[in-house]
Write a protein that holds these residues in place. Structure first.
Motif: not given
Length: 405
Positions: A81-90
């Motif tokens: 349950n950590l606040p992370a999501k898939q996506g591009d960092a830049l």
């Protein structure tokens, strides 16, 4: 690449989450220094992976978010349950407002992207950080020869290794007020008294390093940033190499001193050997001289024994010529009278066989008595007491009568 490949790859080669969290505890002083920044203290972890650092940020009280392209890696964050999501960092950085974050972190992420993207990422990070905020980037250290030549390329998603001086200059070029290079995660620390081995040159430098850069505009935060880091930045390859060279130089100096002592000893030994050779030559010459003399003596002795019959015949001839028929007995008499032992034995035999005329021809009693009387008593007789000398006188008188019988 399948969804779960990189997750399984990280589990195999980057070790467990627990081990990674133990390594990341090194940065706790940085998190404590950032606690003094104005609230809310927001943080963004680029390439958060399984979420080890993201979990520590949440535990430290940061309003943290993570982003990663790999869905398989994010499964561990979802399970916790950590606040992370898939996506591009830049892309996410570009959408973040100015001066809104206290910390931007990227652990083992910058080596995966092209250099132009790295330059843009660092510039965007400076923009979104508050004054006194920190950009923290950790990456494999190519200064470690094993990492730079082999282990780095084990990850198929790596682009190319980034030397620490280059990454530090990127932050300086982007306008950060100060930066610090930190060599981290070395398995052991070389003690100053430890012997440096060749394996230390290959494996001893820190396998990872981090560049921490602080944004200007907050002098108090800048001072805290400069004071939070340890004086020892980790194991650097050049420091290990200098120690190795210094150690090798000392060893070579010791060997040179030892060789000098051996050479000095060898010179002295060579001198002794030369003396022994000279003595051996003298001894050989001495032996040769003695052999020559011995052969000469042997030859002389052989000649003496070979000529003995001639010498005896000569004596008979001279006696016959000088004394006539009586002169034949002269050589025999000379031979027997030359030794008291031979003389006494001959007298006993002649008396036993009653050859008195031959005894008279061979031995002259008057001459024998005169010879005995002329002999001086030995010193041992002179030292005897009177009674003992009297016995000697009786023995001598018996000799006189012995020749008169």
């Amino acid at each position: 690449m399948t969804t779960d490949f990189y997750r399984q790859f990280e589990d195999r080669f980057r070790t467990s989450r627990e081990n990674i969290k133990l390594r990341l505890a090194f940065y706790q002083p940085l998190l404590q220094s950032l606690q003094a920044l104005p609230t809310p203290r927001r943080a963004l972890d680029l390439g958060c992976g399984r979420g080890e650092w993201l979990e520590l940020l949440v535990q430290a009280g940061f309003e943290a978010n993570g982003v990663d392209l790999d869905a398989g890696m994010l499964q561990a964050c979802e399970q916790l349950n950590l606040p992370a999501k898939q996506g591009d960092a830049l892309s996410l950085l570009k959408q973040t407002p100015d001066n809104s974050l206290a910390l931007v972190s990227a652990f083992h992420m910058v080596e995966h992207i092209p250099f132009e993207m790295l330059l843009e990422l660092v510039r965007e990070a400076r923009r979104v950080l508050v004054p006194g905020g920190v950009l923290l980037m950790e990456t494999p250290n190519p200064e470690n020869l094993s990492v730079g030549t082999s282990n780095f390329y084990l990850d198929p998603t790596h682009s190319k290794p980034i030397p620490h001086a280059l990454l530090a200059f990127v932050t300086e070029h982007a306008g950060f007020a100060a930066h610090q290079i930190l060599r981290v995660n070395q398995p052991f620390d070389l003690h100053p008294d430890d012997r440096v081995l060749l394996s230390d040159l290959v494996f001893g430098a820190s396998p990872d390093y981090a560049v921490a850069a602080v944004k200007g505009g907050n002098d108090e935060a800048l001072a805290r940033f400069k004071s939070v880091w340890p004086s020892d930045p980790g194991a650097a390859l050049d420091a290990i190499a200098y120690r190795y060279d210094d150690q090798l130089t000392r060893q070579l100096a010791q060997l040179d001193r030892g060789l000098s002592r051996v050479t000095h000893f060898g010179n002295g030994l060579y001198g002794h050997i030369e003396e022994l050779r000279s003595l051996n030559a003298q001894l050989a010459q001495r032996v040769s001289d003695l052999e020559t003399r011995l052969l000469a003596q042997q030859a002389k002795g052989l000649r003496w024994y070979a000529l003995r019959p001639l010498r005896i015949a000569k004596r008979f001839y001279l006696g016959l010529r000088q004394e006539g028929i009586r002169g034949i007995w002269q050589p025999v008499a000379q031979y027997l009278n030359a030794s008291p032992h031979r003389r006494n034995r001959a007298l006993k035999l002649l008396r036993r066989w009653r050859l008195h005329r031959i005894s008279a021809a061979l031995f002259n009693p008057a001459q024998i008595r005169q010879r005995i009387a002329e002999q001086a008593p030995p010193p041992a007789i002179e030292a005897l007491p009177p009674s003992s000398r009297a016995i000697d006188t009786l023995v001598t008188a018996k000799l006189y009568t012995h020749f008169e019988e």
